[in-house]
Motif scaffolding. Structure first.
Motif, PDB file in Angstrom:
ATOM      1  N   GLY A  46      19.970 -34.526 -42.573  1.00 49.61           N
ATOM      2  CA  GLY A  46      20.019 -33.154 -43.056  1.00 49.61           C
ATOM      3  C   GLY A  46      20.935 -33.027 -44.263  1.00 49.61           C
ATOM      4  N   LEU A  47      21.706 -31.949 -44.306  1.00 51.30           N
ATOM      5  CA  LEU A  47      22.647 -31.750 -45.402  1.00 51.30           C
ATOM      6  C   LEU A  47      23.716 -32.831 -45.433  1.00 51.30           C
ATOM      7  N   TRP A  48      23.968 -33.432 -44.271  1.00 51.89           N
ATOM      8  CA  TRP A  48      25.012 -34.451 -44.152  1.00 51.89           C
ATOM      9  C   TRP A  48      24.591 -35.786 -44.762  1.00 51.89           C
ATOM     10  N   ALA A  49      23.349 -35.907 -45.179  1.00 53.84           N
ATOM     11  CA  ALA A  49      22.899 -37.112 -45.874  1.00 53.84           C
ATOM     12  C   ALA A  49      23.308 -37.084 -47.344  1.00 53.84           C
ATOM     13  N   TYR A  50      23.677 -35.896 -47.824  1.00 54.68           N
ATOM     14  CA  TYR A  50      24.007 -35.732 -49.240  1.00 54.68           C
ATOM     15  C   TYR A  50      25.477 -35.360 -49.463  1.00 54.68           C
ATOM     16  N   SER A  51      26.115 -34.832 -48.444  1.00 50.20           N
ATOM     17  CA  SER A  51      27.535 -34.482 -48.518  1.00 50.20           C
ATOM     18  C   SER A  51      28.179 -34.815 -47.179  1.00 50.20           C
ATOM     19  N   ARG A  52      29.348 -35.441 -47.244  1.00 52.36           N
ATOM     20  CA  ARG A  52      30.025 -35.785 -45.984  1.00 52.36           C
ATOM     21  C   ARG A  52      30.571 -34.546 -45.289  1.00 52.36           C
ATOM     22  N   HIS A  53      30.752 -33.483 -46.053  1.00 56.19           N
ATOM     23  CA  HIS A  53      31.270 -32.230 -45.480  1.00 56.19           C
ATOM     24  C   HIS A  53      30.627 -31.041 -46.195  1.00 56.19           C
ATOM     25  N   PRO A  54      29.341 -30.801 -45.968  1.00 59.54           N
ATOM     26  CA  PRO A  54      28.682 -29.686 -46.662  1.00 59.54           C
ATOM     27  C   PRO A  54      29.267 -28.323 -46.315  1.00 59.54           C
ATOM     28  N   TYR A  70      31.283 -45.804 -40.851  1.00 61.82           N
ATOM     29  CA  TYR A  70      31.693 -44.639 -41.643  1.00 61.82           C
ATOM     30  C   TYR A  70      32.116 -45.018 -43.067  1.00 61.82           C
ATOM     31  N   LYS A  71      32.690 -46.202 -43.226  1.00 60.80           N
ATOM     32  CA  LYS A  71      33.109 -46.631 -44.563  1.00 60.80           C
ATOM     33  C   LYS A  71      31.898 -46.828 -45.479  1.00 60.80           C
ATOM     34  N   ALA A  72      30.812 -47.334 -44.926  1.00 61.53           N
ATOM     35  CA  ALA A  72      29.584 -47.466 -45.710  1.00 61.53           C
ATOM     36  C   ALA A  72      29.051 -46.084 -46.081  1.00 61.53           C
ATOM     37  N   TYR A  73      29.159 -45.150 -45.166  1.00 65.81           N
ATOM     38  CA  TYR A  73      28.759 -43.758 -45.407  1.00 65.81           C
ATOM     39  C   TYR A  73      29.605 -43.153 -46.528  1.00 65.81           C
ATOM     40  N   GLN A  74      30.905 -43.431 -46.522  1.00 63.79           N
ATOM     41  CA  GLN A  74      31.797 -42.929 -47.564  1.00 63.79           C
ATOM     42  C   GLN A  74      31.425 -43.483 -48.937  1.00 63.79           C
ATOM     43  N   ARG A  75      30.995 -44.756 -48.973  1.00 61.52           N
ATOM     44  CA  ARG A  75      30.652 -45.370 -50.254  1.00 61.52           C
ATOM     45  C   ARG A  75      29.383 -44.766 -50.861  1.00 61.52           C
ATOM     46  N   GLN A  76      28.488 -44.315 -50.010  1.00 66.00           N
ATOM     47  CA  GLN A  76      27.205 -43.805 -50.503  1.00 66.00           C
ATOM     48  C   GLN A  76      27.183 -42.306 -50.745  1.00 66.00           C
ATOM     49  N   PHE A 100      32.321 -33.965 -50.915  1.00 65.42           N
ATOM     50  CA  PHE A 100      31.855 -32.572 -50.952  1.00 65.42           C
ATOM     51  C   PHE A 100      30.554 -32.439 -51.749  1.00 65.42           C
ATOM     52  N   ALA A 101      30.598 -32.828 -53.008  1.00 69.37           N
ATOM     53  CA  ALA A 101      29.416 -32.728 -53.864  1.00 69.37           C
ATOM     54  C   ALA A 101      28.574 -33.996 -53.748  1.00 69.37           C
ATOM     55  N   PRO A 102      27.248 -33.870 -53.747  1.00 65.14           N
ATOM     56  CA  PRO A 102      26.379 -35.054 -53.708  1.00 65.14           C
ATOM     57  C   PRO A 102      26.613 -35.946 -54.922  1.00 65.14           C
ATOM     58  N   THR A 103      26.654 -37.234 -54.719  1.00 65.77           N
ATOM     59  CA  THR A 103      26.823 -38.177 -55.823  1.00 65.77           C
ATOM     60  C   THR A 103      25.484 -38.713 -56.308  1.00 65.77           C
ATOM     61  N   TRP A 104      24.449 -38.610 -55.445  1.00 65.93           N
ATOM     62  CA  TRP A 104      23.093 -38.943 -55.855  1.00 65.93           C
ATOM     63  C   TRP A 104      22.123 -38.271 -54.893  1.00 65.93           C
ATOM     64  N   LEU A 105      20.854 -38.166 -55.306  1.00 65.81           N
ATOM     65  CA  LEU A 105      19.877 -37.389 -54.548  1.00 65.81           C
ATOM     66  C   LEU A 105      19.079 -38.217 -53.554  1.00 65.81           C
ATOM     67  N   GLY A 106      19.411 -39.488 -53.439  1.00 66.22           N
ATOM     68  CA  GLY A 106      18.665 -40.354 -52.533  1.00 66.22           C
ATOM     69  C   GLY A 106      19.027 -40.185 -51.078  1.00 66.22           C
ATOM     70  N   TYR A 150      21.679 -40.643 -47.662  1.00 64.89           N
ATOM     71  CA  TYR A 150      22.309 -41.812 -47.056  1.00 64.89           C
ATOM     72  C   TYR A 150      21.266 -42.820 -46.591  1.00 64.89           C
ATOM     73  N   LYS A 151      21.495 -44.079 -46.939  1.00 63.03           N
ATOM     74  CA  LYS A 151      20.634 -45.175 -46.502  1.00 63.03           C
ATOM     75  C   LYS A 151      21.428 -46.104 -45.582  1.00 63.03           C
ATOM     76  N   ILE A 152      20.885 -46.366 -44.419  1.00 71.76           N
ATOM     77  CA  ILE A 152      21.565 -47.234 -43.451  1.00 71.76           C
ATOM     78  C   ILE A 152      21.700 -48.639 -44.032  1.00 71.76           C
ATOM     79  N   PRO A 153      22.916 -49.187 -44.044  1.00 68.81           N
ATOM     80  CA  PRO A 153      23.093 -50.547 -44.582  1.00 68.81           C
ATOM     81  C   PRO A 153      22.253 -51.547 -43.804  1.00 68.81           C
ATOM     82  N   PRO A 154      21.585 -52.474 -44.499  1.00 70.98           N
ATOM     83  CA  PRO A 154      20.773 -53.476 -43.779  1.00 70.98           C
ATOM     84  C   PRO A 154      21.652 -54.383 -42.936  1.00 70.98           C
ATOM     85  N   ALA A 155      21.151 -54.717 -41.763  1.00 71.29           N
ATOM     86  CA  ALA A 155      21.909 -55.598 -40.867  1.00 71.29           C
ATOM     87  C   ALA A 155      21.992 -56.989 -41.467  1.00 71.29           C
ATOM     88  N   LYS A 156      23.147 -57.608 -41.357  1.00 72.92           N
ATOM     89  CA  LYS A 156      23.322 -58.953 -41.880  1.00 72.92           C
ATOM     90  C   LYS A 156      22.574 -59.951 -41.005  1.00 72.92           C
TER      91      LYS A 156
END
Length: 359
Positions: free
Chosen positions: A248-256, A312-318, A322-328, A330-336
């Motif tokens: 939802g909104l949380w895919a674009y902002s960590r704290h909408p 959560y750290k991967a979530y922070q990087r993407q 507050f403001a969206p950094t890109w419109l894509g 959140y993408k789940i990091p691929p499993a190693k």
């Protein structure tokens, strides 16, 4: 005299003309209140004779003292939190009531009070359903802070920031209504711009409500999943195992919701600037301090969250705080993928190990 003399719209946001001349009223107010009570006279006349910015600020100081005493007696430091959703609207209602006593008609103030009432209803409901008004309920972050701060230092922190500064901040958030009140002498009727500002505020509140509901649904689903091991409809096991919402909104902002909250009070400040034809004014102190407060409180919140959930750290990087950094989104990091060791490589390592032993 409680009403400043202003000749232009620009004067309505001039600190030297609309605030500074009335500061002596603040010093004299306690004695006047005691005198009125001793004489058993009505406080309404004193209220009308006192500049609304001064009386509102005085109320915030008194409430700060109340919050301090209650917090220290109960050893519960969320007293201001319980009033947070109500006080800004009550202060705006105070400006509105004072304007009517002074014979000033202000449709603009009515519009400000309308959006603020809707804001209070949303925040109060959300705080209530999360158990904020339950007996003994306290923000979990205070307990964590107490673990790292000496007891004496935390009490000083309560005497200053938690009780008094936060109480005054809630008044400062509503303070832009004062220049709007003064500007109503020149433009008492609602304009298309005022309607636009009101619409923006309602849209921000709606966005907050959507973000709150998405978070509420996720947390309830996670709780149900942990209790019953059954995945609620509309959710995936991987999302619930992650421990925090990323849809939802949380895919674009960590704290909408936090982003909207800060924007709402900044927009009110901008509304006051527009109403008084100023690019900036002293009324921006409250919203500016709120933005700084959110930087610190959100940093602490995320520090706690990152320590609980590895992803959560991967979530922070993407995703932006507050403001969206890109419109894509959140993408789940691929499993190693596990490293595959070939039989020939394993034999070679064993052979090298044997040679080292022989030497």
């Amino acid at each position: 005299m409680a009403f400043p003399t202003v000749e232009t719209l620009e004067d309505c946001a001039d600190f030297s003309k609309t605030v500074k001349p009335f500061i002596p009223q603040l010093y004299a107010l306690p004695a006047k209140v005691l005198d009125v009570i001793a004489r058993r006279e009505s406080l309404l006349e004193l209220y009308a004779e006192t500049n609304p910015l001064i009386s509102g600020f005085a109320i915030s100081v008194v409430l700060g003292a109340v919050f301090l005493v209650v917090a220290e007696i109960n050893r519960n430091y969320s007293q201001v939190d319980r009033a947070w959703s109500l006080l800004p609207t009550l202060y705006i209602a105070h400006f509105n009531a004072w304007a009517r006593l002074a014979g000033i008609s202000s449709q603009r103030l009515d519009a400000v009070l309308f959006f603020s009432t809707v804001w209070s209803a949303r925040l109060t409901f959300n705080y209530w359903r999360k158990g904020g008004y339950s007996v003994g309920s306290e923000d979990y972050r205070w307990e964590i802070i107490r673990q790292y701060v000496p007891k004496a230092a935390f009490h000083i922190f309560n005497w200053t920031f938690i009780s008094f500064i936060q109480s005054i901040l809630l008044f400062a958030l509503a303070a832009p209504a004062y220049p709007i009140l003064l500007s109503s002498q020149f433009e008492p009727n609602l304009t298309s711009s005022d309607i636009a500002y009101t619409s923006i505020q309602l849209l921000l509140i709606l966005t907050e409500w959507i973000a709150d509901q998405q978070q509420w649904d996720y947390q309830n689903a996670k709780k149900q999943y942990r209790q019953s091991a059954k995945i609620p409809s509309g959710f995936k096991q991987a999302d619930l195992d992650r421990g925090f919402i990323t849809s939802g909104l949380w895919a674009y902002s960590r704290h909408p919701n936090f982003a909207c909250e800060q924007t709402i009070w900044f927009v009110l400040y901008q509304w006051s600037c527009y109403a008084t034809r100023n690019l900036y004014s002293w009324a921006g102190v409250g919203p500016s301090f709120l933005i700084l407060l959110f930087q610190g409180s959100t940093w602490l919140t995320e520090l706690i969250t990152a320590s609980k959930y590895p992803e959560y750290k991967a979530y922070q990087r993407q995703v932006g705080m507050f403001a969206p950094t890109w419109l894509g989104g959140y993408k789940i990091p691929p499993a190693k993928a596990p490293k595959v060791i070939r039989t020939s490589e394993l034999a070679k390592k064993i052979e090298e190990k044997e040679k080292r032993k022989q030497k």
